[in-house]
Scaffold this active site. Structure first.
Site, PDB file in Angstrom:
ATOM      1  N   SER A  28       0.828  -1.198   0.000  1.00  6.63           N
ATOM      2  CA  SER A  28       0.000   0.000   0.000  1.00  6.63           C
ATOM      3  C   SER A  28       0.871   1.260   0.000  1.00  6.63           C
ATOM      4  CB  SER A  28      -0.952  -0.041   1.199  1.00  6.63           C
ATOM      5  OG  SER A  28      -1.989   0.906   1.057  1.00  6.63           O
ATOM      6  N   ASP A  85      -5.981  -3.507  -2.215  1.00  7.17           N
ATOM      7  CA  ASP A  85      -4.945  -3.146  -1.249  1.00  7.17           C
ATOM      8  C   ASP A  85      -4.291  -4.383  -0.618  1.00  7.17           C
ATOM      9  OD1 ASP A  85      -3.674  -2.226   1.270  1.00  7.17           O
ATOM     10  OD2 ASP A  85      -4.589  -0.308   0.740  1.00  7.17           O
TER      11      ASP A  85
END
Length: 755
Positions: free
Chosen positions: A90, A236
């Site tokens: 991320s 993510d």
């Protein structure tokens, strides 16, 4: 040295040169990514010590908290600690990917500081960069949120935003290494972690488009759509592996630096709503997989440090103050200087990104929409044979995206036959070509003059490759409306167009005498329009056409009798000029808006009267910091050819002679001017809601007249207002007070764009 020795030396030198050339050819032919990396990066490094341990860096996800990674990198650079491999998730993938591409910690810190984080999560192309046709759609009083109609079913978007600006920003910053597709050939070996939303398993991304890879790794579910990459839908990486220690272990790290900026679990007293429960579930996923990684690392004999910056005052969504997290990483890393010191090396690789804009020799379009490739190229407007910087490329792509027909518009740099080209990827909208939008308008002066309207529209796009559209609008409430419009560009440039519209509606109208309502009327109408025009790019349009109206007026007695009443028919030619450079519609900051209309009604065209109507209005808005001045001017005149002068203009209501009721003044001639001011409050001044709040005032003067001989400055009415405004997701909200020099007063509340 004798001649034989000299000859032998020269022969050896020649063999060495030949061998070196052959070696270079071998690299170029069999390892083109390596050659490409050298084309974009300057790497100066002394010979590394043969026994130097390989150092791996692990950067966790954490949203805005991830800026603390930059502070960690600053201390590592100060200590001359050379990183050999990076794995990130991320925001950790973003910082790690930039560092692996050759940026220094200071450069990454500057990038974090310079990004407009408030704007980057807004998909909409800057208003100044979109075609005037799209500006009309933006200004239509409806909310931005769209529902699709696909295969006969309602289609919801896969994310609240599409992430167009975020993706282009990431690609801009990795532009120098865009053609390096194997991340082992970056200046520092790199891996990013994403999650396969279908299986829930972690996906290790080690090759491909680096910008898209970083975007996939931070594609927060529900906020951003999944990224379709190599046949998998990726979101993510923090869901599956927020702290990818195992990745750098498998890459061969001898010493691992772990930086954990993941959000801590909420305490019991903070879990108070469905939103906080959802937040806690997401935190649990990242926390649990991170803890497993740390536990497994501690079971090994690999040297490591685990750095956890103190980010107590930061949440993952605090992007507005993201740069403030960088010093937290600095402070936390200084506590580990003793543990890190043995790994300092004077042989540290210094990476310098050249960032030269390449010359673009060709452009390919990969387009899975029904729009013409030539239409996309026309709006892209890239000249081949010239250098093209990533900043300029992003601006041009934003204009294509502003056509509002795509899920995402992106690009790749490629090499063909020794020449650099760009591949533009225009991806079709995931909710389909047809979409629904809704809106709400409320208005009340707290004296019985109130209204409401529920709005909806169905827009059918990409009817043909030139971008024709068919749109249906409906409004219910005090006003009733049902309309349909067809819009057809006539050429690939999209500047010439024709359009046709049919509408049927009804509305209430009040007749006033000395400020008092004397009669309530219900006005029903049917209207047919046809236009031909020329778009002036992003600036405006010129169009001419014909309008035919059937109007019926009757007393408003509460009955639904649409076709009853006194009938009036008008048919005429119309010409319009519209100019619009506003940066935004609600609480405009800067720009000019101008509208001029001529309408000539004629009996020869089938109407019942003959008159000429002229109307012009303009606004000029200029901001100075958080202070904005707004100048408005309206004028109009109606000249009859048969003695009957229609009362075509009206004034009254908030910001249009504040203090008066809506449309309290009506007549054949109009004059109005205003100076408005608003100031945006800062969060320090007023921290009630997390939305932009404004305070403002207006000074207004105007009137309407039935006879041109009555028009004079001495007959102007003066008015003013004070207001508080909120720029909300469902439209601007106003609370105001207005009054006139005739001591007429009114309070005002409205929701939705009314001026």
């Amino acid at each position: 040295m004798n001649m034989n020795a000299a000859h032998l030396l020269n022969h050896t030198q020649r063999l060495s040169i030949v061998s070196f050339c052959l070696y270079l050819m071998f690299l170029i032919i069999f390892f083109p990514p390596y050659a490409a990396a050298q084309q974009h990066m300057n790497v100066a490094a002394p010979d590394a010590a043969p026994n130097k341990p390989k150092i791996g860096l692990v950067l966790s996800g954490g949203g805005a908290r991830g800026a603390a990674h930059v502070g960690v990198l600053k201390i590592l650079e100060e200590m001359d600690i050379s990183i050999d491999m990076i794995a990130g998730t991320s925001m950790g993938a973003v910082v790690g990917g930039l560092y692996a591409s050759g940026y220094t910690a200071s450069e990454i810190g500057q990038i974090v500081h310079d990004i407009d984080w408030k704007n980057i999560f807004n998909d909409r192309t800057e208003r100044k960069d979109i075609q005037y046709r799209q500006k009309r759609t933006v200004d239509d009083r409806l909310m931005d949120f769209k529902l699709g109609i696909k295969e006969g079913k309602i289609a919801f978007p896969k994310g609240l935003i599409k992430g167009q600006k975020l993706l282009l920003q990431l690609k801009q910053h990795v532009y120098p290494v865009q053609n390096i597709k194997n991340f082992d050939h970056l200046p520092i070996r790199f891996r990013a972690i994403a999650t396969d939303i279908e299986t829930g398993k972690a996906v290790i991304l080690k090759k491909g488009d680096l910008g898209l890879t970083l975007f996939a790794s931070m594609s927060i579910p529900a906020l951003l759509p999944p990224v379709d990459l190599d046949g998998r839908l990726l979101v993510d990486g923090s869901i599956a592996n927020n702290l990818p220690i195992d990745i750098v272990r498998n890459m061969g790290a001898d010493f691992i630096i772990v930086v954990d900026v993941g959000s801590p679990l909420l305490k019991k007293n903070k879990i108070t709503s469905v939103l906080s429960v959802t937040d806690q579930l997401i935190r649990l996923l990242g926390h649990n997989n991170s803890q497993r990684q740390i536990d497994n690392l501690k079971k090994t004999d690999i040297d490591h440090v685990i750095i956890r910056p103190d980010l107590t005052d930061f949440s993952s969504g605090d992007f507005i103050k993201i740069a403030e997290a960088i010093p937290k990483g600095v402070d936390a890393t200084r506590h580990f200087t003793k543990e890190l010191a043995p790994y300092s090396s004077t042989a540290n690789i210094q990476l310098v990104t050249t960032r030269l804009a390449p010359i673009v020799h060709f452009i390919h379009i990969k387009n899975n929409t029904d729009l013409s490739d030539q239409l996309i190229l026309q709006h892209l407007d890239i000249k081949t044979g010239f250098p093209l910087s990533p900043e300029i490329l992003n601006q041009k792509i934003a204009k294509v995206y502003g056509l509002d027909a795509f899920e995402r518009v992106s690009y790749d740099l490629i090499e063909e036959n020794g020449k650099t080209g760009i591949v533009i990827h225009a991806k079709e909208n995931s909710i389909g070509k047809n979409h629904l939008r809704f809106g709400l308008l409320l208005s009340d002066n707290l004296k019985g003059d109130s209204s409401y309207s529920l709005l909806s529209s169905l827009t059918m796009t990409e009817i043909n490759e030139l971008g024709a559209e068919l749109r249906f609008d409906a409004e219910i409430g005090e006003n009733l409306l049902l309309s349909g419009e067809y819009y057809q560009p006539l050429n690939i440039f999209s500047d010439l167009f024709i359009s046709g519209k049919a509408a049927i509606g009804a509305s209430n109208s009040s007749l006033f005498d000395e400020g008092r309502i004397t009669e309530e009327q219900r006005v029903s109408s049917i209207e047919l329009d046809a236009y031909a025009g020329l778009l002036l790019g992003t600036l405006g349009e010129v169009k001419v056409g014909m309008i035919r109206q059937w109007v019926k007026t009757r007393p408003n007695d509460g009955r639904f009798a649409f076709f009853s009443g006194d009938k009036f028919v008008s048919t005429g030619m119309v010409a319009q000029l519209n100019i619009d450079s506003f940066d935004r519609i609600s609480f405009t900051k800067n720009g000019l808006r101008l509208a001029m209309t001529y309408y000539g009604a004629r009996r020869i065209l089938g109407g019942e009267n003959e008159f000429d109507l002229f109307h012009a209005g303009g606004r000029y808005v200029k901001s100075f910091g958080k202070n904005t001045l707004d100048f408005a001017l309206l004028t109009g005149a109606t000249f009859s050819r048969d003695g009957q002068v229609p009362a075509a203009f009206s004034l009254g209501g908030f910001q249009y002679m504040s203090g008066l009721a809506r449309e309290q003044l009506s007549g054949a001639f109009l004059g109005y001017g205003a100076v408005r001011y608003h100031h945006q409050l800062t969060k320090e001044q007023l921290d009630i809601i997390d939305l932009p709040i404004y305070i403002g005032a207006s000074l207004e003067a105007g009137n309407v007249w039935n006879d041109k001989n009555d028009v004079s400055l001495g007959s102007l009415i003066y008015a003013g207002s004070f207001f508080v405004g909120i720029d909300s997701p469902i439209g601007p909200i106003y609370f105001g007070f207005g009054m006139t020099d005739r001591n007429e007063k009114s309070l005002h509340f409205s929701l939705g764009q009314s001026f």
